[in-house]
Write an enzyme that holds these catalytic residues in place. Structure first.
Site, PDB file in Angstrom:
ATOM      1  N   PHE A 165       0.803  -1.227   0.000  1.00 43.59           N
ATOM      2  CA  PHE A 165       0.000   0.000   0.000  1.00 43.59           C
ATOM      3  C   PHE A 165       0.832   1.272   0.000  1.00 43.59           C
ATOM      4  O   PHE A 165       0.334   2.336  -0.372  1.00 43.59           O
ATOM      5  CB  PHE A 165      -0.918   0.024   1.240  1.00 43.59           C
ATOM      6  CG  PHE A 165      -0.179   0.298   2.535  1.00 43.59           C
ATOM      7  CD1 PHE A 165       0.118   1.592   2.925  1.00 43.59           C
ATOM      8  CD2 PHE A 165       0.224  -0.740   3.362  1.00 43.59           C
ATOM      9  CE1 PHE A 165       0.803   1.849   4.111  1.00 43.59           C
ATOM     10  CE2 PHE A 165       0.913  -0.498   4.541  1.00 43.59           C
ATOM     11  CZ  PHE A 165       1.209   0.816   4.914  1.00 43.59           C
ATOM     12  N   LYS A 189      -1.309  -7.758  -8.696  1.00 45.41           N
ATOM     13  CA  LYS A 189      -2.229  -7.772  -7.563  1.00 45.41           C
ATOM     14  C   LYS A 189      -1.931  -6.541  -6.713  1.00 45.41           C
ATOM     15  O   LYS A 189      -1.021  -6.536  -5.900  1.00 45.41           O
ATOM     16  CB  LYS A 189      -2.043  -9.045  -6.728  1.00 45.41           C
ATOM     17  CG  LYS A 189      -3.318  -9.512  -5.987  1.00 45.41           C
ATOM     18  CD  LYS A 189      -3.841  -8.560  -4.950  1.00 45.41           C
ATOM     19  CE  LYS A 189      -3.046  -8.641  -3.657  1.00 45.41           C
ATOM     20  NZ  LYS A 189      -3.675  -7.753  -2.586  1.00 45.41           N
ATOM     21  N   GLU A 192      -5.160  -4.114  -1.619  1.00 43.56           N
ATOM     22  CA  GLU A 192      -6.599  -3.855  -1.506  1.00 43.56           C
ATOM     23  C   GLU A 192      -6.884  -2.546  -0.776  1.00 43.56           C
ATOM     24  O   GLU A 192      -8.007  -2.030  -0.819  1.00 43.56           O
ATOM     25  CB  GLU A 192      -7.299  -5.019  -0.798  1.00 43.56           C
ATOM     26  CG  GLU A 192      -6.935  -5.203   0.671  1.00 43.56           C
ATOM     27  CD  GLU A 192      -5.651  -5.966   0.879  1.00 43.56           C
ATOM     28  OE1 GLU A 192      -5.368  -6.309   2.046  1.00 43.56           O
ATOM     29  OE2 GLU A 192      -4.933  -6.238  -0.112  1.00 43.56           O
ATOM     30  N   SER A 242       5.526  -7.103   3.969  1.00 47.38           N
ATOM     31  CA  SER A 242       6.120  -7.379   5.270  1.00 47.38           C
ATOM     32  C   SER A 242       7.027  -8.602   5.195  1.00 47.38           C
ATOM     33  O   SER A 242       6.858  -9.473   4.333  1.00 47.38           O
ATOM     34  CB  SER A 242       5.025  -7.611   6.308  1.00 47.38           C
ATOM     35  OG  SER A 242       4.346  -8.825   6.056  1.00 47.38           O
ATOM     36  N   CYS A 297      10.017   1.331   3.442  1.00 43.98           N
ATOM     37  CA  CYS A 297      11.021   0.372   3.903  1.00 43.98           C
ATOM     38  C   CYS A 297      12.421   0.961   3.917  1.00 43.98           C
ATOM     39  O   CYS A 297      13.350   0.318   4.395  1.00 43.98           O
ATOM     40  CB  CYS A 297      10.991  -0.888   3.036  1.00 43.98           C
ATOM     41  SG  CYS A 297      11.411  -0.590   1.302  1.00 43.98           S
ATOM     42  N   GLU A 399      10.390  -3.617  13.413  1.00 48.98           N
ATOM     43  CA  GLU A 399       9.915  -2.642  12.441  1.00 48.98           C
ATOM     44  C   GLU A 399       8.618  -2.019  12.952  1.00 48.98           C
ATOM     45  O   GLU A 399       7.651  -2.714  13.258  1.00 48.98           O
ATOM     46  CB  GLU A 399       9.671  -3.300  11.078  1.00 48.98           C
ATOM     47  CG  GLU A 399       9.241  -2.303  10.017  1.00 48.98           C
ATOM     48  CD  GLU A 399       9.008  -2.936   8.658  1.00 48.98           C
ATOM     49  OE1 GLU A 399       9.386  -2.316   7.646  1.00 48.98           O
ATOM     50  OE2 GLU A 399       8.446  -4.043   8.610  1.00 48.98           O
TER      51      GLU A 399
END
Length: 536
Positions: A165, A189, A192, A242, A297, A399
Site C-alpha cells: 500500500f 495484484k 486492496e 512485510s 522500507c 519494524e
C-alpha cells in the site's frame, strides 16, 4: 508492510458514486465472480471512498489465461517495438501526474509533494524500461578459432507482481515496465487498501496501445496471492511487503521451483559522528523518519549518536525541534495519516511499550490524537522521538512502520556498527560525517545493501537496482527488483555454441585454413586444448 483485510469485511457491490475497482482482464474491467467487494477507506478521514473487488481463484485463472494467450504475439515483437509502446505510456504518466498524485493522496494519505514524487519515481523506472533495447542485447564471442558462443535473453512468460500500500504507483512500476519490455505479460495484484491509483493507470495502459491481455490486474487478498503463486502458467513472482509474508511467498514459490523475488521490511540505522554537520544532518534525519509518515522500507528508524557532548546535544535538539514543527495534513511539508486503524494501533503500542520500559519520550506524536485533524476521523499520529536506555528495547529492534525515531547513544564506532550489524534486517544504513575516511570505515562494515553517506534515504536511482541484503529479513529469493537485477530476473539466458565447417572452396583450403586446425594437423604450434568440439 500491511495487515490484510478479512473476507468478512466484504460489502455488497457499490451502487453509490464511490469508485468501484473491478478486475482488469484482457483489456476490460470486469466484476469478480464472487460479486463481493471490500471497502476502500481514506486514511485521513476513515470514510469510504470506494470499493474493491474481492476476487477468487477463478478470477485469477481468467487473468492468467488472458496473459498466457497474449504472450506469444507480444514476445514475438522486437524489444524496440515493445519499448516504443512503453514510451507512449511514459508520456501519459507524465501528462497525468497531478491527477494520479491526487488519487494517491486520497487513498494513501501522503502529502501532495510525496504523492508527486511517487509518480515521478515510478515513471523514472518506466523511462529506464524504455532504454532496455540499448541494455538488453546479448553477447557474442569467438571463443576459439572455429567456435563461437552467443547468449541472448528470452522472456519467461506470465509474471505475477504483488505490491503493497505504501507507494501505490512507484512499487508497481518497479516491476511492470521492465517485465513488459523484456517480452513478458503481467498479472498485477495491487494492495486492496490503495487500488484507485492503479485502476486509473490501467486505463492509461490501454490508451498507450498495449495489446489486450499483456497487462492484467486481479484485486483481492490472500486467495488471489496464493492462486497466482500456485498457477502453473505463472513463471515468476515478485512481492513487496512485510517480512513474514515475504518469507511465506518465497517458500511457497521455492516449493514449486518457481522464480521469486520477495522484499520484506526493514530496521534502518543512522549513525551520527561528532564531526557531522548538524544543520544538514538534522533536516535529513527528520525527513528520513517522518516523511511518508514513516511508511516506507527505506525510512530511518534508529539514530545512533556516537559519544556525548555539546555537538551531540545540538544535533538531537535540532532533530526534535524540526520534527515538532511538522503539521498534520496533506499539503507540502505536512505529514499525512497512517494507512489504517491496525497500523495506528501498532505504532501507539510501540510508543507506550517504550515509555513503560523507561525510555524518554522527547517528542510525543500522541499529541495529535486530540488534534483538529483527528476530530474529523482518520488515523493521525505525529512525529515521535524516543531516547532509549538499552539497545535491546523492543522498539529498537522491531519494524514500527510509522513516524517513530529511536535514539540511542553509543560510546564508540564499533558499538554503533555492532548494533547495526545485529539487527535481522538488511535494507539500508547511513553515516553522517564530514570526513571521507570516517565514511569509508562505516561503509565497509555496515550489514545492509543500500548505504548512505549523509543521505538518510539512500534509495538507488536508475540505472542502479533496488533490493535488500541476501540472508536478512529484508530480502528473500532472487536478484534485485529494478535495474539490471530485474532485467536478469525477468528473462532466461539462452546460450548457443556453434561451429561451422570450413568452406569447401579452394582458396580457403589452400591458404586460409584456420590456425588451430593447421596446428592440429601438423602437430606443431599452439593448440586450443579446451576446444573439444569434434574431438575425443
Amino acid at each position: 508492510m500491511s495487515e490484510e483485510k478479512k473476507d468478512s469485511d466484504a460489502i455488497p457491490t457499490s451502487t453509490s458514486s464511490l469508485t468501484v475497482v473491478d478486475n482488469y482482464i484482457n483489456g476490460t474491467f470486469v466484476p469478480p465472480t464472487t460479486n463481493a467487494y471490500l471497502p476502500v477507506t481514506s486514511p485521513t478521514t476513515s470514510t469510504a471512498i470506494g470499493s474493491v473487488a474481492l476476487s477468487s481463484k477463478s478470477d485469477v485463472n481468467a487473468a492468467v489465461s488472458a496473459a498466457s494467450a497474449a504472450f506469444p504475439s507480444w514476445s514475438a515483437l522486437t524489444i524496440k517495438s515493445r519499448a516504443a509502446i512503453m514510451l507512449k505510456f511514459h508520456g501519459l504518466l507524465r501528462d497525468h501526474a497531478a491527477e494520479l498524485a491526487q488519487l494517491i493522496v486520497r487513498e494513501n494519505g501522503k502529502n501532495m509533494t510525496e504523492a508527486l514524487a511517487d509518480v515521478a519515481k515510478g515513471n523514472e523506472t518506466v523511462e529506464y524500461a524504455c532504454s532496455l533495447p540499448q541494455l538488453a542485447q546479448g553477447k557474442t564471442l569467438k571463443v576459439s578459432s572455429a567456435v563461437s558462443c552467443t547468449d541472448t535473453r528470452v522472456p519467461l512468460g506470465v509474471i505475477a507482481s504483488i505490491v503493497p500500500f505504501n507507494f501505490p504507483l512507484m512499487v508497481p512500476m518497479w516491476t511492470v515496465p521492465i517485465a513488459l519490455v523484456m517480452g513478458n505479460t503481467v498479472v498485477l495484484k495491487p494492495s486492496e487498501k490503495v487500488p484507485l491509483t492503479m485502476r486509473r493507470v490501467a486505463e492509461l495502459v490501454k490508451d498507450s496501445g498495449f495489446p489486450d491481455g499483456v497487462f492484467n490486474m486481479v484485486q483481492g487478498t490472500r486467495e488471489v496471492v496464493e492462486g497466482l503463486i500456485d498457477h502453473d502458467d505463472v513463471k515468476a513472482v515478485t512481492f513487496v511487503g512485510s517480512s513474514p509474508v515475504a518469507s511465506l511467498v518465497a517458500s511457497r514459490c521455492r516449493n514449486l521451483n518457481k522464480r521469486v523475488t520477495a522484499l520484506g521490511g526493514a530496521k534502518n540505522h543512522l549513525i551520527a559522528l561528532p564531526d557531522c554537520e548538524t544543520e544538514g544532518a538534522s533536516s535529513d534525519i527528520v525527513v528520513s523518519y517522518a516523511g511518508c509518515a514513516g511508511q516506507r522500507c527505506m525510512a530511518a528508524s534508529v539514530l545512533l549518536i556516537v559519544g556525548e557532548g555539546p555537538k551531540q546535544d545540538e544535533l538531537l535538539k535540532k532533530v526534535v525541534e524540526k520534527a515538532s514543527k511538522i503539521e498534520p495534513g496533506t499539503g507540502p511539508g505536512q505529514m499525512g495519516a497512517v494507512i489504517d486503524a491496525a497500523s495506528h494501533k501498532k505504532i501507539l503500542g510501540h510508543i507506550e511499550a517504550s515509555e513503560q520500559g523507561g525510555a524518554e519520550i522527547l517528542l510525543d506524536g500522541r499529541s495529535w490524537l486530540d488534534g483538529p485533524m483527528a476530530k474529523d476521523g482518520g488515523c493521525w499520529i505525529g512525529p515521535t522521538v524516543i531516547k532509549h536506555n538499552s539497545p535491546d528495547d523492543k522498539t529498537m529492534k522491531e519494524e514500527v512502520f510509522g513516524p517513530v525515531l529511536s535514539v540511542y547513544t553509543v560510546s564508540s564506532w564499533r558499538e554503533a556498527v555492532d548494533i547495526e550489524n545485529s539487527n535481522e534486517f538488511g535494507n539500508a544504513a547511513c553515516v553522517y560525517t564530514t570526513n571521507g575516511g570516517h565514511a569509508d570505515w562505516f561503509i565497509g562494515r555496515f550489514r545492509a545493501a543500500m548505504l548512505g553517506i549523509n543521505i538518510g534515504i539512500p534509495v538507488p536511482r536508475e540505472p542502479f537496482s533496488f533490493g535488500g541484503l541476501y540472508g536478512t529479513r529484508s530480502k528473500f529469493g532472487d536478484m534485485d527488483i529494478t535495474g539490471d537485477g530485474a532485467m536478469e530476473f525477468f528473462t532466461n539466458r539462452i546460450k548457443v555454441t556453434s561451429k561451422w565447417p570450413v568452406p569447401n572452396v579452394e582458396e580457403c583450403i589452400s591458404g586460409e585454413t584456420l590456425a588451430d586446425e593447421r596446428a592440429a594437423a601438423s602437430g606443431s604450434g599452439a593448440v586450443d586444448q579446451a576446444n573439444f568440439a569434434g574431438r575425443m
